[in-house]
Each structure stands twice: as structure tokens, then as C-alpha cells.
Design a protein around this motif. Sequence first.
Motif, PDB file in Angstrom:
ATOM      1  N   LEU A  60       0.835  -1.210   0.000  1.00 35.21           N
ATOM      2  CA  LEU A  60       0.000   0.000   0.000  1.00 35.21           C
ATOM      3  C   LEU A  60       0.865   1.253   0.000  1.00 35.21           C
ATOM      4  O   LEU A  60       0.546   2.247  -0.663  1.00 35.21           O
ATOM      5  CB  LEU A  60      -0.936  -0.013   1.206  1.00 35.21           C
ATOM      6  N   ALA A  61       1.976   1.234   0.742  1.00 34.86           N
ATOM      7  CA  ALA A  61       2.879   2.390   0.764  1.00 34.86           C
ATOM      8  C   ALA A  61       3.525   2.599  -0.601  1.00 34.86           C
ATOM      9  O   ALA A  61       3.660   3.734  -1.085  1.00 34.86           O
ATOM     10  CB  ALA A  61       3.950   2.191   1.833  1.00 34.86           C
ATOM     11  N   GLU A  91      -5.878   5.855  -8.929  1.00 30.78           N
ATOM     12  CA  GLU A  91      -5.613   5.631  -7.505  1.00 30.78           C
ATOM     13  C   GLU A  91      -6.393   4.421  -6.998  1.00 30.78           C
ATOM     14  O   GLU A  91      -7.383   4.535  -6.274  1.00 30.78           O
ATOM     15  CB  GLU A  91      -5.964   6.877  -6.687  1.00 30.78           C
ATOM     16  N   ASP A  92      -5.904   3.273  -7.389  1.00 31.37           N
ATOM     17  CA  ASP A  92      -6.577   2.008  -7.102  1.00 31.37           C
ATOM     18  C   ASP A  92      -5.764   1.235  -6.066  1.00 31.37           C
ATOM     19  O   ASP A  92      -4.706   0.696  -6.379  1.00 31.37           O
ATOM     20  CB  ASP A  92      -6.719   1.201  -8.404  1.00 31.37           C
ATOM     21  N   GLY A  94      -9.737   4.834  -4.614  1.00 25.66           N
ATOM     22  CA  GLY A  94      -9.541   5.523  -3.340  1.00 25.66           C
ATOM     23  C   GLY A  94      -9.366   4.573  -2.173  1.00 25.66           C
ATOM     24  O   GLY A  94      -9.840   3.440  -2.181  1.00 25.66           O
ATOM     25  N   ARG A  95      -8.693   5.043  -1.139  1.00 26.02           N
ATOM     26  CA  ARG A  95      -8.346   4.212   0.011  1.00 26.02           C
ATOM     27  C   ARG A  95      -9.566   3.853   0.852  1.00 26.02           C
ATOM     28  O   ARG A  95      -9.663   2.753   1.389  1.00 26.02           O
ATOM     29  CB  ARG A  95      -7.321   4.943   0.868  1.00 26.02           C
ATOM     30  N   HIS A 126     -14.272  -2.437   1.655  1.00 25.49           N
ATOM     31  CA  HIS A 126     -14.222  -3.795   1.078  1.00 25.49           C
ATOM     32  C   HIS A 126     -13.664  -4.785   2.081  1.00 25.49           C
ATOM     33  O   HIS A 126     -14.224  -5.872   2.299  1.00 25.49           O
ATOM     34  CB  HIS A 126     -13.358  -3.799  -0.180  1.00 25.49           C
ATOM     35  N   LYS A 127     -12.558  -4.439   2.703  1.00 27.15           N
ATOM     36  CA  LYS A 127     -11.922  -5.350   3.660  1.00 27.15           C
ATOM     37  C   LYS A 127     -12.857  -5.673   4.817  1.00 27.15           C
ATOM     38  O   LYS A 127     -12.935  -6.817   5.279  1.00 27.15           O
ATOM     39  CB  LYS A 127     -10.627  -4.735   4.191  1.00 27.15           C
TER      40      LYS A 127
END
Length: 402
Positions: free
Chosen positions: A172-173, A187-188, A301-302, A308-309
Motif C-alpha cells: 500500500l505504501a 488511484e486504485d 480511493g483508500r 471492502h476489507k
Amino acid sequence: KVLLIDSAAVPGGMSTAALVPVLMPCSDGVHFLPGGFGRKVLDRLQASAAARNFKSGLSINAEHLKRIYEDLLTESGAEILYYTRMCDAVVESGRIGAVLCSAPSGSFAVEASVYIDATGDGHLAALAGAPFEFGGENGDVMPSTLCSLWAGVDYDAYRAGGAFSHNDDKMLAKLEDAFREGMLSVEDYHHTGISRISNVAVVANISHVFGIDPTDERSLTRGMIENRRILGEYEEFYRQKIAGFANAEIVASGSLLGVRESRRILGDYVLNREDYDARRDFPDEIGRYNFPADIHPSHPGREELIAHKKLFRSSGCKAGESYGIPYRILLPRGVENLLTSGRCVSCDRHVMASLRVIPGCFITGQAAGMAARLASASGKTPREVDPAELRENLRRIGAFFH
């Protein structure tokens, strides 16, 4: 007599032509769920060394799987017809009289006593007038992905590097840095990652293209073009940022776009989240499954990834748990000689996000095929097939029930 029509030159759809690299779990931790056809496929994959175990399923070599499917079809006596596209249907009084096809030899009609819509998008059912739902409440659909085959990967270095998927903070970073630098244009953050399918090749289930309507050829075309462009960005991203990929290159991408969501054809019953959460049994069930609700974010987007998680982790079944799949979800409303199977069966969005994966499609496809055989042999419609007789025949070939 069985005729399988496919517009591609390969059976299997997402699992072959689209290069989807992963066979999601076939077991609830206690029982093998897609028994029968699914067991045959898995046994042959493992016998050919074309399947590799990993934490949450199996990675699959699509080239081997193509041959396995064709061997099973040929052994069954079915006729296979590639390069053939269904273009319309003749429907009278809720009954399909013929399916119209276009092929290199020209146009022709196919008449059958029973039809099975295994298109994933519910194309035949929609042409026949069956009602359907599409996407979420606001019309959103899950994004599509163009899977890709890579060579030149140092897989040991990749595993040692520790940046794998959206479940890994290191990845992710790296993604965030690439978005800021302009290396990746979308930005996926939902990054499924890489699966090893052989000693020399991996398949990437990466890149989302948002807002694709799989029932519209212009939208699908845009999706393919945009996905190929984005794959070029990810090739460079992996080379520069991910251990083991310095000399890697994409050598192929899927010939089909990896579509996750399309029409859900409404049937005599709509399998829903309450059924899923209750792990419900049904008197007419044709199998059971247990995958979590995997609703990929419909927007970049984040925050979308976090949502989702949360849903995915909260919806998972415990060991030995599964939900029943009733036969009624294969019976489109208002059409008498048609069955559905795969991604387009009658369920709400939550259940579709579980049942849409390959083992779930094995279960509903096998049941649709058996029901079609019973209906054709007796002169009945699929709706008139006795569920008890159907279950007994499915059990005989290995289907799992409680």
C-alpha cells in the motif's frame, strides 16, 4: 445431445480466456464443496502439475486447464462449436423456440428442448424477456480487470521482498508513492497481486477499470483499451518498485476482460444476504458454498478499500460452515425451457459476490446440466423437474449436501 456454443476458441471463460489465475477455495475446511465436475477438474489439474497451493486457494495454469476442459467435454460426447456467437432468440409464450447464431459459415438457428445460459452476463435470459437486476442500488458495478501473464520474474526474491497485495502495508505504501509520482494514473488500492502458475511464469490479477458495463460492447472496448494501457504502467511500477521484477515483462494478457459483475437474472427465488448469514438449508438445494462476499470497490480511493476489507472479513464462514444453493435460483421467471448458471443466477449482490467465483460456477453449472438432462429425457420443463430426483442424481455424481 448437447451443443456447447462459445464465441471464443476455448472453453472456460474467465478461468481460461480471461487468464484468471486463482481457483478460490473448494473446501469449507471440512468438506469438498464443488463435488462432481469440480472434483474431476481439480484432480486433473493436480495430476498435470498445473495447480499450485497457496494460502487461500489454488493458482491455475490456464493453458493446461483449457485442455482439461476440452478432454472432459470430448469424453462426455458433447459437441463443441467455437467461433459462434449467439445474436438473438425466437421466443413465443414464454418459451425459447430457437437461438439465432452467427459464425464463419453464416447465420443459423439452433433448436433445443432446454437451453442453459452460461454467458455470465445473462444474455440469453435477457433476450428471452426474463427480468434482472444490475449492479448496486445506485447502478455501480464492480470494476473489471485484464489479467496478464509475466515472464522473467525472480519469484524467490519477490517472496523475500514482502510487498504483495492490498493486505500488505508495504505494498500500500509503494502504491501510494506511485500515485503521487504519477507512475500509476488511477488511484486504485485494491491490488490483488501476483500468482505463480509454474516455475517460469506468474499471472497478475491487477489493475481495475471502473464503470464498465459488460452488456455494452462500447463500454467493454473502452475497458480493454484502458486496461492494456494501465498494464503498461504496472509493468514499469513492478520493475522499479517490487523485488524480483527488475527483468520481468508482460508476455500476454487475457483475450477476455475479467468481468466481476453483470446482470443477475431474477428467478423463482432470490438467494439473499439473510440466507447467507444464516447458512441456510433449502429442501431443493443443489449444492453449498462458503466464499466471503468479495465486492470489489466500485470507485478508486483508500476509503473504498477499507470498506471492502471490512465486509470481506466479516462475511466469512467458519470451518465446516456453508450456505445452501436452491435449485429455484436457476429458473428465470417467465421463461419455461431455460436454466441459468454461473455469475448471472438469481441472487442479491451480496451472494453474487460469493457465488460468482469459479468453484461456485462449477456447482451451479453442474446442477443446470443435470436438470436439463432430466427435463429433456422426460419431456418436462426445468421448472417441472422434481428437486428430489435432481438432488439424488447430483449426489450420485459427487455433489455435496449436508
